[in-house]
Motif scaffolding. Structure first.
Motif, mmCIF file in Angstrom:
data_model
loop_
_atom_site.group_PDB
_atom_site.id
_atom_site.type_symbol
_atom_site.label_atom_id
_atom_site.label_comp_id
_atom_site.label_asym_id
_atom_site.label_seq_id
_atom_site.Cartn_x
_atom_site.Cartn_y
_atom_site.Cartn_z
ATOM 1 N N ILE A 168 47.389 33.653 48.051
ATOM 2 C CA ILE A 168 47.811 33.372 49.429
ATOM 3 C C ILE A 168 46.794 32.421 50.065
ATOM 4 O O ILE A 168 45.677 32.281 49.556
ATOM 5 C CB ILE A 168 47.974 34.699 50.220
ATOM 6 C CG1 ILE A 168 48.816 34.507 51.481
ATOM 7 C CG2 ILE A 168 46.626 35.334 50.560
ATOM 8 C CD1 ILE A 168 49.356 35.815 52.081
ATOM 9 N N GLY A 169 47.188 31.772 51.144
ATOM 10 C CA GLY A 169 46.293 30.824 51.823
ATOM 11 C C GLY A 169 45.907 29.708 50.859
ATOM 12 O O GLY A 169 46.756 29.144 50.166
ATOM 13 N N GLY A 170 44.620 29.442 50.758
ATOM 14 C CA GLY A 170 44.159 28.365 49.888
ATOM 15 C C GLY A 170 44.437 28.621 48.414
ATOM 16 O O GLY A 170 44.425 27.687 47.610
ATOM 17 N N LYS A 185 39.955 33.867 45.548
ATOM 18 C CA LYS A 185 38.516 33.613 45.515
ATOM 19 C C LYS A 185 37.743 34.929 45.610
ATOM 20 O O LYS A 185 36.834 35.199 44.843
ATOM 21 C CB LYS A 185 38.157 32.668 46.661
ATOM 22 C CG LYS A 185 36.710 32.267 46.675
ATOM 23 C CD LYS A 185 36.448 31.263 47.783
ATOM 24 C CE LYS A 185 34.952 31.112 47.986
ATOM 25 N NZ LYS A 185 34.621 30.298 49.134
ATOM 26 N N THR A 186 38.144 35.776 46.536
ATOM 27 C CA THR A 186 37.419 37.028 46.749
ATOM 28 C C THR A 186 37.892 38.151 45.831
ATOM 29 O O THR A 186 37.159 39.094 45.565
ATOM 30 C CB THR A 186 37.644 37.513 48.188
ATOM 31 O OG1 THR A 186 39.064 37.604 48.397
ATOM 32 C CG2 THR A 186 37.039 36.557 49.199
ATOM 33 N N PHE A 187 39.110 38.076 45.380
ATOM 34 C CA PHE A 187 39.801 39.133 44.633
ATOM 35 C C PHE A 187 39.882 40.439 45.439
ATOM 36 O O PHE A 187 40.025 41.522 44.885
ATOM 37 C CB PHE A 187 39.158 39.395 43.261
ATOM 38 C CG PHE A 187 40.195 39.496 42.172
ATOM 39 C CD1 PHE A 187 40.786 38.364 41.638
ATOM 40 C CD2 PHE A 187 40.619 40.732 41.690
ATOM 41 C CE1 PHE A 187 41.770 38.438 40.655
ATOM 42 C CE2 PHE A 187 41.605 40.829 40.711
ATOM 43 C CZ PHE A 187 42.172 39.664 40.187
ATOM 44 N N THR A 188 39.796 40.320 46.753
ATOM 45 C CA THR A 188 39.933 41.512 47.590
ATOM 46 C C THR A 188 41.053 41.330 48.619
ATOM 47 O O THR A 188 41.294 42.219 49.428
ATOM 48 C CB THR A 188 38.627 41.803 48.361
ATOM 49 O OG1 THR A 188 38.288 40.628 49.110
ATOM 50 C CG2 THR A 188 37.484 42.159 47.442
ATOM 51 N N THR A 189 41.719 40.195 48.589
ATOM 52 C CA THR A 189 42.754 39.933 49.594
ATOM 53 C C THR A 189 43.922 40.903 49.397
ATOM 54 O O THR A 189 44.492 40.994 48.310
ATOM 55 C CB THR A 189 43.226 38.463 49.490
ATOM 56 O OG1 THR A 189 42.072 37.631 49.625
ATOM 57 C CG2 THR A 189 44.228 38.102 50.546
ATOM 58 N N GLN A 190 44.249 41.604 50.469
ATOM 59 C CA GLN A 190 45.216 42.702 50.353
ATOM 60 C C GLN A 190 46.567 42.245 49.792
ATOM 61 O O GLN A 190 47.116 42.883 48.876
ATOM 62 C CB GLN A 190 45.432 43.323 51.747
ATOM 63 C CG GLN A 190 46.276 44.571 51.702
ATOM 64 C CD GLN A 190 46.741 44.988 53.095
ATOM 65 O OE1 GLN A 190 47.152 44.151 53.902
ATOM 66 N NE2 GLN A 190 46.678 46.276 53.386
ATOM 67 N N GLU A 191 47.096 41.168 50.329
ATOM 68 C CA GLU A 191 48.425 40.707 49.912
ATOM 69 C C GLU A 191 48.445 40.422 48.405
ATOM 70 O O GLU A 191 49.352 40.842 47.677
ATOM 71 C CB GLU A 191 48.806 39.421 50.665
ATOM 72 C CG GLU A 191 48.984 39.581 52.165
ATOM 73 C CD GLU A 191 47.688 39.455 52.965
ATOM 74 O OE1 GLU A 191 46.584 39.622 52.390
ATOM 75 O OE2 GLU A 191 47.763 39.205 54.178
ATOM 76 N N THR A 192 47.426 39.702 47.952
ATOM 77 C CA THR A 192 47.362 39.319 46.539
ATOM 78 C C THR A 192 47.148 40.547 45.667
ATOM 79 O O THR A 192 47.762 40.694 44.602
ATOM 80 C CB THR A 192 46.214 38.300 46.348
ATOM 81 O OG1 THR A 192 46.506 37.182 47.192
ATOM 82 C CG2 THR A 192 46.080 37.849 44.917
ATOM 83 N N SER A 193 46.293 41.431 46.139
ATOM 84 C CA SER A 193 45.994 42.614 45.356
ATOM 85 C C SER A 193 47.243 43.479 45.169
ATOM 86 O O SER A 193 47.556 43.924 44.052
ATOM 87 C CB SER A 193 44.883 43.372 46.086
ATOM 88 O OG SER A 193 44.632 44.559 45.451
HETATM 89 O O1 LIG Z 1 41.534 33.340 47.765
HETATM 90 P P1 LIG Z 1 41.415 34.571 48.588
HETATM 91 O O2 LIG Z 1 40.026 35.142 48.587
HETATM 92 O O3 LIG Z 1 42.433 35.599 48.165
HETATM 93 O O4 LIG Z 1 41.718 34.188 50.075
HETATM 94 C C1 LIG Z 1 42.955 33.742 50.486
HETATM 95 C C2 LIG Z 1 42.932 33.248 51.918
HETATM 96 O O5 LIG Z 1 42.733 34.324 52.797
HETATM 97 C C3 LIG Z 1 41.733 34.318 53.790
HETATM 98 O O6 LIG Z 1 42.080 35.236 54.771
HETATM 99 C C4 LIG Z 1 41.408 33.004 54.411
HETATM 100 O O7 LIG Z 1 41.893 32.889 55.722
HETATM 101 C C5 LIG Z 1 41.884 31.819 53.617
HETATM 102 O O8 LIG Z 1 40.974 30.765 53.834
HETATM 103 C C6 LIG Z 1 41.962 32.111 52.143
HETATM 104 O O9 LIG Z 1 42.386 30.961 51.460
#
Ligand SMILES: O=P(O)(O)OC[C@H]1O[C@H](O)[C@H](O)[C@@H](O)[C@@H]1O
Length: 548
Positions: A151-153, A205-213
Motif C-alpha cells: 500500500i502507499g509507496g 518497507k516496515t513489514f508492519t503496515t496493517q493493511e498489507t499484513s
Molecule cells: O511500505 P510500508 O512500510 O508498508 O508503508 C506503506 C505506506 O504507509 C505509510 O503509512 C506511509 O504513509 C507511506 O509513506 C508508505 O508508503
C-alpha cells in the motif's frame, strides 16, 4: 528565515501586481517566440510551460528565490548522502538506486552501491527464473499470476509503472495489485486465481503496515489451504522490506527476501526492489531502462543551471501559482490510458511530501505549501469536470501529460487524442472573448435578443495556466524521466517552502486511533467512554450490522 520577508519574495509580490490581471492572450501576443522561450526538451521529453502566467522578469525572480532558498546546496547535500531527513535521522538516497555505473555513490567512504548491486542481482535472478518458467510452484507449475500486496509507496509506484508499460509486458504473466483492507479487493481475485501458479510479492518497507499484513496473511492461508505444507510458502511468497526479521517471522525464507534500506523513502521506492513486479512484467533490461531514464533526469537536475532546470522550473511554476496567484488545487491530466495511475501516484508524492504547515526548524510556515493534487485521465475528465475548469471561476493550474506515439496503436486514434489534449490546454489558456462569442452566434443567424441572452453562457474567461509534458513515447526510459522529474520538483518545492519533504508524521494519528478502536469493533463490550459521541454512535451501528 521567513521566506515571505526576503527581497526575492517581495520582488515577486511586485510581479504579481503587474501580472495577476494580465491575460495569457497578451503574454503570447507580446512574444512571438514564447514557446521557444518557455519550453525545454531533454532526451525526448518536452516540457512546455509557456502557458503559465509568467514573463521573463518574473521567472528570473522566481529563480532568484530558489537560489536564495539554497536549492543548489540542498540538492548537493541530498546527493552527497547527508541526513537531510533529520526528523527520522535518515539520508535520502533513492537516486543511488538509479546510479547505473559501477562507481561509488554517494561517496567512496559511504558507498551504498555494493548493497544496491547485490539486491539488483537477486532481482535479476528471480525475474529470469519467473519469466522463463523455471520458477515453479508447489505442484511444479510455472508462475502465471503475480500479486503485489502493498500500500502507499509499496503499491502506487509499481502499479503505475506496470500499467504504464503494459504494452511491453510478458505475454504469459498477469499482474495484480492488492492494497485495500476491504476484502472485496483480495476475495474476488483469489476466487479466480490458481494457487499453484500464483506468486505473491509482499512489499512493505516496515513489514508492519496493517493493511498489507492482513492481506498477506489471508493470501498465505489461501495458499496453505491448497498446498497444506508450509514449505510451499517459499515457492509462492517473496518479500521486499527493510525489516527482514519480520518477513522471516511471516514464514518467507531469507533467499526470497529483497532488502530495501532506511534511506529509501516509501514514496520514492519504485526504483528499489519494490519495483520487482515491474521488472517481472517488462524484464530486467526494461527495468534498467526505467532506471536510466530517471538517472538522466538526476544528472540534468544536478548540472543544469536553475534557469533551464526542468524540475526547478516546474517547482517554481507551482510556487508562483500557489503562493502568488492563489491557486489552491492543481490537476494532473494524463491523456494516455496507460498512465491512469499517475494522479494517484502524484497525490502521494506531492501531498505526503509537502502537505505540511511546519518548517524544518519546527516553526509555522510563513506561507501555504502544497496545493491539493487531483486528476483523472484527460479525455474522461473533459466529459465530466472540465466544465468547472473552463467556466467554474477557480484558478486550477493543470499538468497535461501525454506521449506523442501510442503504446497500443490503432488507426485513427492517436491524432484525435493529441488534438483533444492540445485543444484543452489552449482553450483553458486563451478562452473565448465576448466579441468572439458574439461573432459565432451571429454567424448562426440568431436574433440580437437571443444573442444577448446566450452570450454570458458562451464566454470562456481563459487564463487558466498549464504545463504540457509531452513524451516521445511511453517507454521505460521516458517514464523514468517523467517520474524523476516530479520527484525532484517536489524536492525543490520543499526546499523553497523550508519543509522536510521526506517524513510523514501526519499519517500516524489515524493509525494509532484505528488500533485503539479495534477491540470495540471486534466485540469487546467496553467502549471507551472517553471517545467522542460520534465515534461511539458509529461503533454501535457497526455492532448491529457489521461482521468482523
Ligand atoms: O511500505 P510500508 O512500510 O508498508 O508503508 C506503506 C505506506 O504507509 C505509510 O503509512 C506511509 O504513509 C507511506 O509513506 C508508505 O508508503
Amino acid at each position: 528565515m521567513n521566506l515571505t520577508k526576503t527581497a526575492e519574495w517581495q520582488a515577486l509580490l511586485g510581479h504579481r501586481s503587474r501580472l495577476q490581471d494580465r491575460h495569457l492572450r497578451d503574454l503570447f501576443a507580446e512574444d512571438a517566440q514564447r514557446f521557444h522561450h518557455f519550453s525545454h526538451e531533454l532526451d525526448g521529453l518536452l516540457v512546455d510551460y509557456s502557458k503559465q502566467r509568467v514573463d521573463r522578469a518574473a521567472l528570473n525572480d522566481l529563480v532568484a528565490l530558489a537560489r536564495s532558498a539554497e536549492v543548489e546546496q540542498w540538492r548537493d547535500r541530498m546527493f552527497a548522502g547527508e541526513k537531510i531527513n533529520f526528523s527520522e535521522n535518515r539520508a535520502v538516497l533513492h537516486t543511488a538506486l538509479r546510479h547505473t555505473d559501477y562507481t561509488p555513490f554517494p561517496s567512496a567512504e559511504d558507498n551504498v552501491m555494493p548493497q544496491v548491486h547485490a539486491v539488483r542481482k537477486q532481482m535479476r535472478d528471480i525475474v529470469e527464473r519467473v519469466r522463463s518458467g523455471l520458477w515453479r510452484g508447489f505442484k511444479g507449475d510455472a508462475i502465471q499470476n503475480i500479486v503485489n500486496i502493498g500500500i502507499g509507496g509499496s503499491d502506487l509506484g509499481p502499479k503505475l509503472a506496470t500499467r504504464a508499460l503494459s504494452a511491453q509486458q510478458h505475454p504469459g504473466l498477469h499482474f495484480y495489485y492488492v492494497s485495500n483492507l476491504d476484502s472485496a479487493h483480495l476475495a474476488p481475485l483469489i476466487e479466480r486465481l490458481d494457487p499453484r501458479t500464483t506468486l505473491f510479492i509482499v512489499a512493505s518497507k516496515t513489514f508492519t503496515t496493517q493493511e498489507t499484513s492482513i492481506n498477506a496473511h489471508t493470501a498465505r492461508n489461501w495458499l496453505l489451504a491448497a498446498a497444506t505444507e508450509e514449505w510451499a510458502i517459499a515457492k509462492h511468497f517473496i518479500a521486499v522490506t527493510s525489516n527482514p526479521s519480520k518477513a522471516m517471522e511471516f514464514g518467507i525464507p531469507e533467499q526470497n527476501i529483497l532488502q530495501i534500506w532506511d534511506w529509501v523513502g516509501g514514496r520514492y521506492s519504485l526504483w528499489s526492489a519494490v519495483g520487482l513486479s515491474v521488472a517481472l512484467a517488462i524484464g530486467m533490461r526494461g527495468f534498467e531502462r526505467l532506471l536510466e531514464g530517471a538517472e538522466t533526469m538526476d544528472k540534468h537536475f544536478r548540472s543544469a543551471p536553475l534557469e533551464k532546470n526542468l524540475p526547478v522550473l516546474l517547482a517554481l511554476m507551482s510556487i508562483w501559482n500557489t503562493n502568488f496567484l492563489g491557486a489552491e488545487t492543481t490537476a494532473v491530466l494524463p491523456y494516455n490510458e496507460s498512465l491512469r495511475h499517475l494522479p494517484g501516484f502524484l497525490q502521494q508524492l506531492e501531498m505526503e511530501s509537502n502537505g505540511k504547515t511546519v518548517s524544518r526548524d519546527g516553526e509555522p510556515l510563513a506561507c501555504r505549501a502544497n496545493p491539493i493534487v487531483w486528476g483523472e485521465i484527460g479525455v474522461n475528465g473533459q466529459h465530466a469536470f472540465f466544465q468547472l475548469l473552463h467556466q467554474g471561476g477557480w484558478l486550477i493550474p493543470c499538468d497535461f501529460v501525454v506521449a506523442a506515439s501510442s503504446d497500443y496503436p490503432l488507426p485513427g486514434h492517436q491524432a484525435p487524442l493529441l488534438a483533444n489534449c492540445l485543444a484543452q490546454s489552449s482553450a483553458l489558456a486563451f478562452g473565448k472573448t465576448e466579441q468572439q462569442a458574439c461573432i459565432e452566434l451571429a454567424a448562426q443567424g440568431l436574433k440580437e435578443s437571443d444573442i444577448a441572452k446566450l452570450l454570458p453562457h458562451k464566454v470562456f474567461a481563459g487564463n487558466q495556466p498549464s504545463n504540457t509534458i509531452l513524451m516521445s513515447s511511453l517507454d521505460p526510459f521516458q517514464l523514468g524521466m517523467l517520474l524523476a522529474l516530479y520527484e525532484h520538483k517536489v524536492f525543490v518545492q520543499g526546499v523553497v517552502w523550508g519543509i522536510n519533504s521526506f517524513d510523514q508524521w501526519g499519517v500516524e494519528l489515524g493509525k494509532q486511533l484505528a488500533n485503539s478502536l479495534l477491540p470495540a469493533l471486534q466485540g469487546n463490550p467496553e467502549v471507551d467512554a472517553q471517545l467522542d459521541v460520534s465515534t461511539q454512535g458509529l461503533i454501535a451501528y457497526f455492532r448491529r450490522y457489521g461482521n468482523n
